[in-house]
Enzyme design. Structure first.
Site: not given
Length: 289
Positions: A56, A157
């Site tokens: 990632r 979020d």
């Protein structure tokens, strides 16, 4: 006839099934990444997440033309307010969600809000790409009828990229195929032509949801109560017990009396805080103070 295979390039699979890395990630780098994401977002990364971290964050290194994770981390630490911190956090945040995931929660929410008076407010504290808050909004619309115009879903979020997708409200048809046809017709617009295979949340449902970025570890939160219910599902599993307790204690005063807290299927808060008591399967009620 046989054909010669191309030799493995950087970052490809080499002989023996081992992944050949083109970027340098040392043990010290990995330890520092674990420390930084814990400090930034409260996420506890286990040792076995090393490959995930590499895959990632490698995109961020390549974006900046770097070959060593150590150099990337030095950049971050020298610029505590840099926007790259947002990309770093987004990269290490896991977004696994679906419409009406853990379906038993939504009939309970519907019953709960029907019995309450005044405007209804629900907080989805880990909104991800929007499936959860839109599921909550659909439940409120169905349960409240003409009162639904006074209902609000606050959706937050830490992952800003996920929130952008949520705000857009566009999903592949495969993502809504489990919804019954009546819900699809009422709450979605099917794409045509260039948008074939996609569905967009109708504006009436979008209007019920307010998306905001929020880090649950931040010293202050932009959201304000009171709420009739808070959804915090499959998030606490990434935090240690101390962090869990601190967040739960902050949730409690934001809930109305007898407000509900919905947890994930693998989460148990019974021994984490005295602020809530278990009411049903992964559903907690705020304790009277």
């Amino acid at each position: 006839m046989t054909r010669d295979l191309p030799s493995p390039g950087p970052g490809s699979w080499a002989g023996g099934g081992q992944f050949e890395r083109d970027l340098e990630l040392t043990d010290a780098d990995f330890a520092r990444i674990r420390q930084l994401i814990y400090q930034r977002a409260g996420i506890v990364l286990a040792e076995h997440k090393r490959e995930m971290v590499y895959s990632r964050l490698a995109k961020r290194l390549r974006h900046h033309g770097l070959t060593r994770f150590g150099d990337y981390l030095v950049r971050l630490e020298r610029q505590p307010d840099a926007r790259e911190w947002e990309a770093f956090t987004n990269a290490l945040t896991t977004n696994l969600t679906a419409f009406f995931r853990e379906a038993h929660h939504f009939p309970l929410l519907a019953t709960h809000v029907r019995e309450r008076r005044g405007p209804i407010r629900v907080w989805s504290s880990a909104a991800s790409t929007g499936e959860e808050p839109y599921s909550i909004a659909m439940t409120l619309a169905e349960a409240l009828g003409s009162r639904a115009g006074d209902a609000e879903v606050v959706a937050t979020d830490i992952d800003t990229e996920a929130l952008e997708k949520a705000r857009a409200g566009v999903y592949a048809m495969e993502q809504i195929h489990k919804l019954d046809e009546a819900r699809v017709k009422r709450f979605f617009q099917r794409g045509r032509g260039a948008h074939e295979g996609l569905a967009r949340v109708r504006q009436e449902l979008k209007a019920m949801v307010d998306f905001q970025p929020l880090n649950l570890l931040a010293p202050s939160w932009s959201v304000q109560g009171p709420f009739d219910a808070i959804f915090c599902r499959n998030v606490m599993i990434y935090f240690d017990k101390q962090t869990q307790a601190r967040i739960l204690e902050r949730f409690a005063p934001l809930l109305k009396p007898d407000g509900l807290l919905f947890a994930g299927h693998s989460e148990n808060f019974s021994y984490t805080t005295q602020a809530f008591r278990l009411r049903g399967q992964t559903v907690y009620v705020r304790q009277a103070r």
